[in-house]
Design a protein around this motif. Structure first.
Motif, PDB file in Angstrom:
ATOM      1  N   UNK A  62       0.783  -1.229   0.000  1.00 42.55           N
ATOM      2  CA  UNK A  62       0.000   0.000   0.000  1.00 42.55           C
ATOM      3  C   UNK A  62       0.814   1.277   0.000  1.00 42.55           C
ATOM      4  N   UNK A  63       1.756   1.405   0.921  1.00 40.96           N
ATOM      5  CA  UNK A  63       2.578   2.632   1.004  1.00 40.96           C
ATOM      6  C   UNK A  63       3.453   2.793  -0.228  1.00 40.96           C
ATOM      7  N   UNK A  64       4.021   1.691  -0.697  1.00 33.88           N
ATOM      8  CA  UNK A  64       4.894   1.746  -1.873  1.00 33.88           C
ATOM      9  C   UNK A  64       4.092   2.139  -3.115  1.00 33.88           C
ATOM     10  N   UNK A  65       2.904   1.595  -3.267  1.00 32.57           N
ATOM     11  CA  UNK A  65       2.042   1.939  -4.392  1.00 32.57           C
ATOM     12  C   UNK A  65       1.645   3.408  -4.324  1.00 32.57           C
ATOM     13  N   UNK A  66       1.283   3.866  -3.137  1.00 35.46           N
ATOM     14  CA  UNK A  66       0.898   5.273  -2.971  1.00 35.46           C
ATOM     15  C   UNK A  66       2.063   6.194  -3.291  1.00 35.46           C
ATOM     16  N   UNK A  67       3.272   5.859  -2.832  1.00 33.90           N
ATOM     17  CA  UNK A  67       4.453   6.682  -3.110  1.00 33.90           C
ATOM     18  C   UNK A  67       4.728   6.736  -4.606  1.00 33.90           C
ATOM     19  N   UNK A  68       4.543   5.627  -5.291  1.00 33.74           N
ATOM     20  CA  UNK A  68       4.749   5.590  -6.739  1.00 33.74           C
ATOM     21  C   UNK A  68       3.773   6.535  -7.442  1.00 33.74           C
ATOM     22  N   UNK A  69       2.511   6.473  -7.055  1.00 35.59           N
ATOM     23  CA  UNK A  69       1.502   7.333  -7.688  1.00 35.59           C
ATOM     24  C   UNK A  69       1.746   8.805  -7.384  1.00 35.59           C
ATOM     25  N   UNK A  70       2.132   9.109  -6.145  1.00 35.57           N
ATOM     26  CA  UNK A  70       2.423  10.500  -5.789  1.00 35.57           C
ATOM     27  C   UNK A  70       3.607  11.005  -6.608  1.00 35.57           C
ATOM     28  N   UNK A  71       4.611  10.158  -6.795  1.00 37.75           N
ATOM     29  CA  UNK A  71       5.769  10.561  -7.605  1.00 37.75           C
ATOM     30  C   UNK A  71       5.357  10.833  -9.049  1.00 37.75           C
ATOM     31  N   UNK A  72       4.485  10.007  -9.605  1.00 35.66           N
ATOM     32  CA  UNK A  72       4.009  10.230 -10.976  1.00 35.66           C
ATOM     33  C   UNK A  72       3.216  11.536 -11.066  1.00 35.66           C
ATOM     34  N   UNK A  73       2.369  11.799 -10.080  1.00 37.06           N
ATOM     35  CA  UNK A  73       1.616  13.057 -10.058  1.00 37.06           C
ATOM     36  C   UNK A  73       2.576  14.241  -9.964  1.00 37.06           C
ATOM     37  N   UNK A  74       3.609  14.118  -9.142  1.00 42.97           N
ATOM     38  CA  UNK A  74       4.612  15.175  -9.022  1.00 42.97           C
ATOM     39  C   UNK A  74       5.298  15.414 -10.361  1.00 42.97           C
ATOM     40  N   UNK A  75       5.682  14.352 -11.043  1.00 44.71           N
ATOM     41  CA  UNK A  75       6.337  14.470 -12.353  1.00 44.71           C
ATOM     42  C   UNK A  75       5.456  15.251 -13.315  1.00 44.71           C
ATOM     43  N   UNK A  76       4.178  14.916 -13.359  1.00 40.33           N
ATOM     44  CA  UNK A  76       3.257  15.611 -14.268  1.00 40.33           C
ATOM     45  C   UNK A  76       3.021  17.052 -13.839  1.00 40.33           C
TER      46      UNK A  76
END
Length: 105
Positions: A62-76
């Motif tokens: 859960x935390x790893x998946x959330x961190x991945x998505x937050x990083x993608x949102x940050x990139x965009x």
């Protein structure tokens, strides 16, 4: 995951609006295809959008998946900010620290 997908959908719609690209409603893959063919999305940016749309968590916790998505949102978000402002100041995504092993157990 739903909030990250929604972020990608809203950002794609905003890009269409700002660039004058008429996008189909309610179909993110088609929106991304239109924006890509119009030259609005570089391959790296398109990959980030597609990842947000298709991400299912896979084998990530859960935390790893959330961190991945937050990083993608940050990139965009950083890409969009730079496109609007021309600001080239470095921006680095820093993953949130895991729970401290000191203090709380």
């Amino acid at each position: 995951m739903a909030a990250a997908r929604q972020f990608g959908e809203v950002l794609a719609a905003e890009l269409g609006h700002r660039t004058g690209v008429r996008l189909p409603a309610g179909d993110q893959p088609a929106r991304l295809d239109f924006l890509s063919r119009a030259g609005v999305l570089a391959p790296r940016v398109l990959d980030a959008f597609n990842d947000l749309h298709r991400f299912d968590g896979g084998t990530r916790e859960g935390r790893e998946a959330a961190a991945h998505l937050v990083e993608r949102c940050f990139t965009l978000a950083a890409w969009f900010f730079r496109a609007l402002t021309g600001d080239a100041e470095p921006m680095t995504f820093v993953h949130a620290a895991r729970r401290s092993r000191c203090g709380r157990g």
